[in-house]
Design an enzyme around this catalytic site. Structure first.
Site, PDB file in Angstrom:
ATOM      1  N   ASP A   1    -118.190 -58.193  54.968  1.00 24.25           N
ATOM      2  CA  ASP A   1    -119.081 -57.292  54.225  1.00 24.25           C
ATOM      3  C   ASP A   1    -119.501 -58.101  52.992  1.00 24.25           C
ATOM      4  O   ASP A   1    -119.443 -59.343  53.026  1.00 24.25           O
ATOM      5  CB  ASP A   1    -118.365 -55.970  53.854  1.00 24.25           C
ATOM      6  CG  ASP A   1    -119.337 -54.884  53.374  1.00 24.25           C
ATOM      7  OD1 ASP A   1    -119.973 -54.247  54.208  1.00 24.25           O
ATOM      8  OD2 ASP A   1    -119.463 -54.697  52.144  1.00 24.25           O
TER       9      ASP A   1
ATOM     10  N   LYS B   1    -112.159 -49.603  56.347  1.00 25.26           N
ATOM     11  CA  LYS B   1    -112.841 -50.508  55.418  1.00 25.26           C
ATOM     12  C   LYS B   1    -111.792 -51.042  54.459  1.00 25.26           C
ATOM     13  O   LYS B   1    -110.813 -50.360  54.147  1.00 25.26           O
ATOM     14  CB  LYS B   1    -113.915 -49.745  54.632  1.00 25.26           C
ATOM     15  CG  LYS B   1    -114.943 -50.635  54.001  1.00 25.26           C
ATOM     16  CD  LYS B   1    -116.044 -50.970  54.992  1.00 25.26           C
ATOM     17  CE  LYS B   1    -116.999 -52.013  54.483  1.00 25.26           C
ATOM     18  NZ  LYS B   1    -118.174 -52.141  55.377  1.00 25.26           N
TER      19      LYS B   1
HETATM   20  P1  NDP Z   1    -123.680 -60.542  51.112  1.00 26.91           P
HETATM   21  O1  NDP Z   1    -122.498 -60.753  50.270  1.00 26.91           O
HETATM   22  O2  NDP Z   1    -124.039 -61.532  52.155  1.00 26.91           O
HETATM   23  O3  NDP Z   1    -124.976 -60.298  50.225  1.00 26.91           O
HETATM   24  C1  NDP Z   1    -125.033 -59.281  49.288  1.00 26.91           C
HETATM   25  C2  NDP Z   1    -126.379 -59.320  48.599  1.00 26.91           C
HETATM   26  O4  NDP Z   1    -126.525 -58.137  47.814  1.00 26.91           O
HETATM   27  C3  NDP Z   1    -126.496 -60.480  47.646  1.00 26.91           C
HETATM   28  O5  NDP Z   1    -127.849 -60.874  47.547  1.00 26.91           O
HETATM   29  C4  NDP Z   1    -126.011 -59.877  46.340  1.00 26.91           C
HETATM   30  O6  NDP Z   1    -126.468 -60.537  45.165  1.00 26.91           O
HETATM   31  C5  NDP Z   1    -126.593 -58.493  46.427  1.00 26.91           C
HETATM   32  N1  NDP Z   1    -125.759 -57.575  45.637  1.00 26.91           N
HETATM   33  C6  NDP Z   1    -124.440 -57.323  45.804  1.00 26.91           C
HETATM   34  N2  NDP Z   1    -123.996 -56.462  44.869  1.00 26.91           N
HETATM   35  C7  NDP Z   1    -125.068 -56.177  44.105  1.00 26.91           C
HETATM   36  C8  NDP Z   1    -125.268 -55.348  42.982  1.00 26.91           C
HETATM   37  N3  NDP Z   1    -124.252 -54.634  42.448  1.00 26.91           N
HETATM   38  N4  NDP Z   1    -126.523 -55.268  42.460  1.00 26.91           N
HETATM   39  C9  NDP Z   1    -127.543 -55.980  42.990  1.00 26.91           C
HETATM   40  N5  NDP Z   1    -127.416 -56.808  44.052  1.00 26.91           N
HETATM   41  C10 NDP Z   1    -126.199 -56.886  44.602  1.00 26.91           C
HETATM   42  O7  NDP Z   1    -123.449 -59.091  51.799  1.00 26.91           O
HETATM   43  P2  NDP Z   1    -124.124 -58.475  53.084  1.00 26.91           P
HETATM   44  O8  NDP Z   1    -125.515 -58.934  53.224  1.00 26.91           O
HETATM   45  O9  NDP Z   1    -123.183 -58.634  54.214  1.00 26.91           O
HETATM   46  O10 NDP Z   1    -124.105 -56.912  52.720  1.00 26.91           O
HETATM   47  C11 NDP Z   1    -125.198 -56.256  52.092  1.00 26.91           C
HETATM   48  C12 NDP Z   1    -125.115 -54.771  52.347  1.00 26.91           C
HETATM   49  O11 NDP Z   1    -125.134 -54.516  53.758  1.00 26.91           O
HETATM   50  C13 NDP Z   1    -123.834 -54.073  51.847  1.00 26.91           C
HETATM   51  O12 NDP Z   1    -124.162 -52.763  51.456  1.00 26.91           O
HETATM   52  C14 NDP Z   1    -122.961 -54.033  53.097  1.00 26.91           C
HETATM   53  O13 NDP Z   1    -122.000 -53.008  53.016  1.00 26.91           O
HETATM   54  C15 NDP Z   1    -124.001 -53.740  54.146  1.00 26.91           C
HETATM   55  N6  NDP Z   1    -123.660 -54.059  55.522  1.00 26.91           N
HETATM   56  C16 NDP Z   1    -123.247 -55.310  55.881  1.00 26.91           C
HETATM   57  C17 NDP Z   1    -122.957 -55.586  57.205  1.00 26.91           C
HETATM   58  C18 NDP Z   1    -122.604 -56.952  57.667  1.00 26.91           C
HETATM   59  O14 NDP Z   1    -122.486 -57.126  58.883  1.00 26.91           O
HETATM   60  N7  NDP Z   1    -122.447 -57.942  56.807  1.00 26.91           N
HETATM   61  C19 NDP Z   1    -123.035 -54.546  58.226  1.00 26.91           C
HETATM   62  C20 NDP Z   1    -123.554 -53.285  57.757  1.00 26.91           C
HETATM   63  C21 NDP Z   1    -123.833 -53.079  56.447  1.00 26.91           C
HETATM   64  P3  NDP Z   1    -125.436 -61.433  44.304  1.00 26.91           P
HETATM   65  O15 NDP Z   1    -125.225 -62.658  45.131  1.00 26.91           O
HETATM   66  O16 NDP Z   1    -126.133 -61.677  43.018  1.00 26.91           O
HETATM   67  O17 NDP Z   1    -124.185 -60.607  44.146  1.00 26.91           O
HETATM   68  O1  2IT Z   2    -120.607 -51.920  57.085  1.00 24.55           O
HETATM   69  C1  2IT Z   2    -120.445 -52.472  58.194  1.00 24.55           C
HETATM   70  O2  2IT Z   2    -120.745 -51.901  59.249  1.00 24.55           O
HETATM   71  C2  2IT Z   2    -119.905 -53.834  58.222  1.00 24.55           C
HETATM   72  N1  2IT Z   2    -119.675 -54.406  57.161  1.00 24.55           N
HETATM   73  C3  2IT Z   2    -119.598 -54.494  59.525  1.00 24.55           C
HETATM   74  C4  2IT Z   2    -118.302 -54.000  60.092  1.00 24.55           C
HETATM   75  C5  2IT Z   2    -117.807 -54.729  61.310  1.00 24.55           C
HETATM   76  O3  2IT Z   2    -116.679 -54.428  61.690  1.00 24.55           O
HETATM   77  O4  2IT Z   2    -118.500 -55.579  61.876  1.00 24.55           O
END
Ligand code: NDP
Ligand code: 2IT
Length: 448
Positions: A168, A128
């Site tokens: 992420d 990561k």
């Molecule tokens: P994005 O950046 O696309 O979206 C993040 C969302 O979460 C936004 O709505 C953001 O709001 C909100 N957010 C972020 N930080 C905070 C905070 N401190 N308090 C409240 N809201 C918050 O990210 P993703 O959708 O990709 O990721 C979301 C979660 O999913 C994370 O935990 C990530 O690690 C996990 N994840 C992502 C994967 C992926 O493929 N993208 C895979 C597996 C897990 P704002 O815009 O106001 O910051």
């Molecule tokens: O938390 C996660 O699994 C991710 N942000 C996606 C990682 C990846 O390599 O696609």
């Protein structure tokens, strides 16, 4: 050294060695609470010091990132890549750009990634990375200059056979494109060194949707085991990023009704449900205009709660999809009191340990992110395969593979987490099933 392998004693040592890294402590505790009893029953893991090795990253790389903003000011950020474990494949995991990013957060994420990637059944180790850079309010050119500066150092440490980053929080298609372009320029190579690429240059269909879709599929599997389904259920979703929005899309396609979305400023409550048309609006709002979720409430004349999270809203199913520790004990108590029957984590570690305890006590079905959000990295694995064989598969085929992978993960968790009363402890199931493959590979390599 390993005479007293109790959870408490182990955690004491870990906290001493990693002072102040509270998120890392939390992720390790959640894991060893299940893994240590299992190791005590299987002493070959204990003798080999597997748990001590697994909780120490292979290496952590920390570097300075210098770039120039639009006003000509010189900006300095801190970049990271934590290469956690490559026992079962090259390091694989996302990059996070958020002001809160620090070593503790990236170590917790890298640690979780180890077991998540193992659960996918694909040959991927865990890593990561990211930076304490805040993309909010930055121009596209500023983001580009930051990404180029970040990759100028990161490029030394990654490669299609060594370490393959992805997105992420704060790293989506725009950032991956800038990062990939810079890697290509620096190395004069066109290789699948990042996943989540755009379709024109080696990206995979369904990758964008995969984490959210996979999370909805996992929920469908959990409910299916109990003779239920998402259809007709009222659902709360937090976040409004990549994971939240595609989770909402799949829930809706499966016949559920999503009534909330949020961002770090607050949440919206739309009792009529967020249908396909409204979702298309949010996607445009968040990815093109980069606006706030409060705009939704104005456009569709529904309620907006500034500074609040959606867990007080009555629902059958909850999907935390924003960030770590966004669902605390009192939130879990509200959900249980309001009749919530199942929770599936789209984010990484969104529920605190105390919240999980509340769910377990109330026999609410609870899926931890390392199992339920594994669909994203799984399709990243499929992107790597397509890049290697220089082919692209169709959307239907990929969604079918994703759905099969989520089913298999669910089966493994159920196998290792089922109690005598039939209630499945998915946290335990994911921890044990994820652990075995990595541990056995590490054992096979000898002392290393
Ligand atoms: P994005 O950046 O696309 O979206 C993040 C969302 O979460 C936004 O709505 C953001 O709001 C909100 N957010 C972020 N930080 C905070 C905070 N401190 N308090 C409240 N809201 C918050 O990210 P993703 O959708 O990709 O990721 C979301 C979660 O999913 C994370 O935990 C990530 O690690 C996990 N994840 C992502 C994967 C992926 O493929 N993208 C895979 C597996 C897990 P704002 O815009 O106001 O910051
Ligand atoms: O938390 C996660 O699994 C991710 N942000 C996606 C990682 C990846 O390599 O696609």
């Amino acid at each position: 050294m390993y005479d007293d392998l109790s959870v408490e004693h182990f955690m004491e040592g870990l906290i001493k060695r990693n002072p102040g890294e509270t998120e890392f402590h939390q992720a390790v505790y959640e894991f060893v609470a299940d893994a240590i009893p299992f190791i005590l029953e299987n002493p070959h893991y204990r003798k080999a010091g597997i748990i001590q090795r697994m909780t120490e990253p292979d290496r952590t790389i920390i570097f300075r990132v210098v770039w120039e903003d639009d006003a000509g000011h010189i900006r300095v950020n801190r970049g990271y890549r934590v290469q956690f474990n490559n026992a079962i494949g090259p390091y694989k995991g996302g990059l996070r750009f958020h002001p809160s990013v620090n070593l503790s957060i990236l170590k917790f994420l890298g640690f979780e990634q180890t077991f998540k990637n193992s659960l996918t059944s694909l040959p991927m180790g865990a890593g990561k990375g990211g930076a304490d850079f805040n993309p909010k309010g930055k121009s596209d050119r500023e983001v580009m200059r930051f990404c180029q500066a970040f990759m100028t150092e990161l490029a030394f440490h990654i490669g299609e056979h060594t370490d393959i980053p992805a997105g992420d929080i704060g790293v989506g298609a725009r950032e991956i494109s800038f990062l990939f372009g810079q890697y290509k320029r620096l190395t004069r190579e066109f290789t699948g060194v990042l996943t989540g690429k755009s379709l024109e240059f080696g990206g995979s269909l369904i990758r964008t949707e995969a984490t959210g879709y996979g999370n909805a599929f996992f929920m469908e599997e959990m409910l299916g085991l109990q003779g239920m389904s998402i259809s007709g259920k009222t659902c709360t979703v937090s976040g409004s990023g990549n994971v939240a929005l595609y989770c909402t899309e799949k829930i809706t396609q499966l016949g559920g009704k999503v009534v909330t979305l949020s961002d770090s400023s607050g949440f919206i409550y739309d009792s009529e449900g967020i249908d396909a048309e409204k979702l298309a609006y949010v996607l445009e709002l968040k990815t093109v205009q980069r606006g706030r979720i409060s705009e939704y409430a104005k456009k569709y004349d529904c309620e907006y709660y500034a500074g609040k999270r959606p867990w007080g809203v009555s629902c059958d199913l909850a999907f935390p999809c924003a960030t770590q520790n966004e669902l605390e004990k009192s939130d879990a108590e509200h959900l249980v009191a309001n009749g919530c029957m199942a929770v599936s984590e789209g984010a990484n570690m969104p529920s605190t340990m105390e919240a999980i305890e509340v769910f377990h006590k109330a026999k609410v079905l609870f899926a931890p992110g390392k199992a339920s959000n594994a669909g994203g990295v799984a399709v990243s694995g499929l992107e790597m395969t397509q890049n290697s064989i220089r082919m692209s598969w169709g959307a239907e085929e990929l969604e079918g593979r994703l759905s099969e992978i989520m089913k298999r993960i669910h089966q493994k968790c159920a196998e290792h987490g089922k109690g005598d009363d039939g209630y499945v402890n998915y946290v335990k199931g994911a921890n044990i099933a994820g652990f075995i493959k990595v541990a056995d590979a590490m054992l096979a390599y000898g002392v290393a």
